[in-house]
Design a protein around this motif. Structure first.
Motif: not given
Length: 477
Positions: A421-422, A424-425, A428, A445, A448-449, A452
């Motif tokens: 998830k990290s 992917d953020s 982004s 973004d 969020d990274a 996680d």
């Protein structure tokens, strides 16, 4: 959210916050005949409860100078001696939980430790929940969450390699890698936060190209960590290894040869194996969950047909497939269908019965002609090639000796999912940098990274997630 590093301290230096102020107790050793059984107390009343129950042979009461020294005496309930024991006092914060701890070393077995446990419960201690000692160690900041998870992995390790990997994580191997990623990610985040708060023309002045290079390098490091994560999971859980082939090619014989035991019935009658047989097998520190399956062929027998369907399903679920063909015969239609079905799934092709005259098809396979993966020649009957098979199995998951030593693999689904998830953020955010999105979008973004990544080590974690992590721990740890 729980923040383990953000607790205030009370006047007596006990951690405050979500850590319970009560004293917990549990049996920390297996309740079976043994030389020693340990009852462990942790919390603010640990010393006072132990002082009331423990009578030293010397007659002296506990004093601070006695801490971390084993003292000989008895646990007494009223006028009755419950057991002859050795007792040790350990003062916070330099203990497993970072709280006051007392460990009572009783005689092993069920009765003595249960009597001592019951006494402390009647005196006011509370029965510890699963993993509560380790949970307190985390909440009190002595270890992070990745290290706490490693404790359970050490206890449940079934191979030396799994234990070594868990110890490496316990001593901070994984945490060091994650903290390095966090530090670099924070550098990116700081650029965006500074631009938002202090730059007049932030969209123009933000150093996008250097930030893009940093983000790409960071994503590459995350991908490298994730590439080893699957190996870490397999070390921890074992490799689901399914043996497939048509009837009478030697699947059960191979299982018996690897186990060095007649575990599966071997006959010349096709279709003897009708259900899956699973056994564990270790090779160079790896645990293979070997599954012998029913021979794959068309059949009108209802029970055998069910076994064939199960074989095909297991092949789809496997981490590794061992495809066996009979080297003394030409490839049959079923052999070719199995080789087609295997596709890109990780597999080894084993040409069995090389102690007999080999067919031309088998010779071509051994040369690598028409094969979709590595091919080994073996004889499950005589043992020829079995040692080479064991080496090949290990090499599928490790590249040489360096891949086996000191590996800081992420080892569980929670850690892997959070790192994915990290990444992917962050990916982004990188796309946003490249096309010039607003700084607020970039900030979201990157935040969020970072969150996680922080959750992997438990820098901030939800209470329900924490409960789920510790619910499978054993009581007493």
């Amino acid at each position: 959210m729980i923040n383990p590093s953000g607790y205030e301290k009370s006047g007596d230096n006990r951690p405050m916050g979500t850590v319970d102020a009560d004293t917990i107790v549990a049996i920390s050793t297996a309740q079976a005949p043994a030389g020693i059984g340990i009852v462990r107390l942790s919390g603010p009343e640990a010393f006072s409860l132990a002082d009331r129950a423990f009578q030293a042979y010397s007659g002296r009461a506990f004093s601070p100078s006695d801490q971390r020294k084993l003292r000989y005496g008895h646990i007494v309930d009223g006028g009755s001696v419950l057991d002859e024991v050795l007792c040790v006092y350990m003062k916070a914060p330099h203990t497993y939980t970072a709280e006051d701890i007392v460990e009572v070393n009783c005689h092993g077995g069920r009765v003595s430790v249960q009597k001592v446990l019951s006494l402390f419960l009647r005196m006011g201690a509370r029965m510890a929940e699963p993993g509560e000692f380790t949970r307190r160690a985390f909440l009190n900041g002595r270890i992070d969450l990745a290290q706490a998870e490693a404790v359970e992995d050490i206890i449940r390790a079934k191979t030396g390699l799994a234990q070594e990997s868990a110890v490496h994580q316990l001593t901070g191997g994984v945490s060091k890698k994650i903290n390095g990623l966090k530090e670099d990610l924070l550098h990116l985040l700081a650029h965006v936060e500074y631009a938002i708060n202090f730059m007049e023309d932030a969209m123009e002045d933000l150093p996008r190209e250097p930030m893009e290079e940093e983000a790409r390098a960071l994503i590459n490091r995350m991908n490298q960590a994730l590439s080893g994560a699957e190996t870490g999971r397999l070390i921890r859980e074992g490799i689901k290894t399914v043996i497939v082939g048509r009837p009478n090619v030697g699947k059960s014989s191979l299982l018996n040869a690897l186990l060095e035991d007649d575990r599966a019935i071997v006959t010349d009658i096709p279709g003897t194996t009708r259900d899956a047989i699973e056994e564990s097998f270790q090779v160079e520190g790896l645990r293979l969950r070997l599954i012998d399956t029913a021979g794959i062929r068309e059949t009108d027998d209802l029970v055998e047909s069910m076994g064939v369907d199960r074989s095909l399903a297991l092949m789809e679920e496997a981490d590794l497939v061992l495809v066996i063909v009979d080297g003394s015969q030409a490839l049959q239609k079923e052999d070719r269908e199995i080789l087609e079905k295997i596709g890109s799934r990780l597999h080894l092709i084993l040409v069995n019965k090389v102690d007999l005259a080999l067919s031309s098809d088998a010779q071509d396979l051994i040369k690598g002609e028409g094969s979709s993966g590595p091919v080994l020649a073996i004889s499950a009957m005589t043992g020829q090639g079995v040692a080479e098979l064991e080496t090949a199995l290990s090499d599928l998951f490790f590249e040489g000796e360096d891949g086996r030593e000191g590996a800081d693999f992420l080892s569980n689904i929670r850690q892997i999912d959070l790192l994915e998830k990290s990444r992917d953020s962050l990916s982004s955010a990188l796309r946003g940098l490249e096309i010039g999105v607003s700084l607020d979008a970039l900030d979201v973004d990157l935040q969020d990274a970072y969150q996680d990544l922080a959750a992997i080590t438990g820098e901030s974690i939800e209470e329900d997630v924490l409960n789920k992590i510790f619910q499978d721990f054993c009581v007493g740890k």
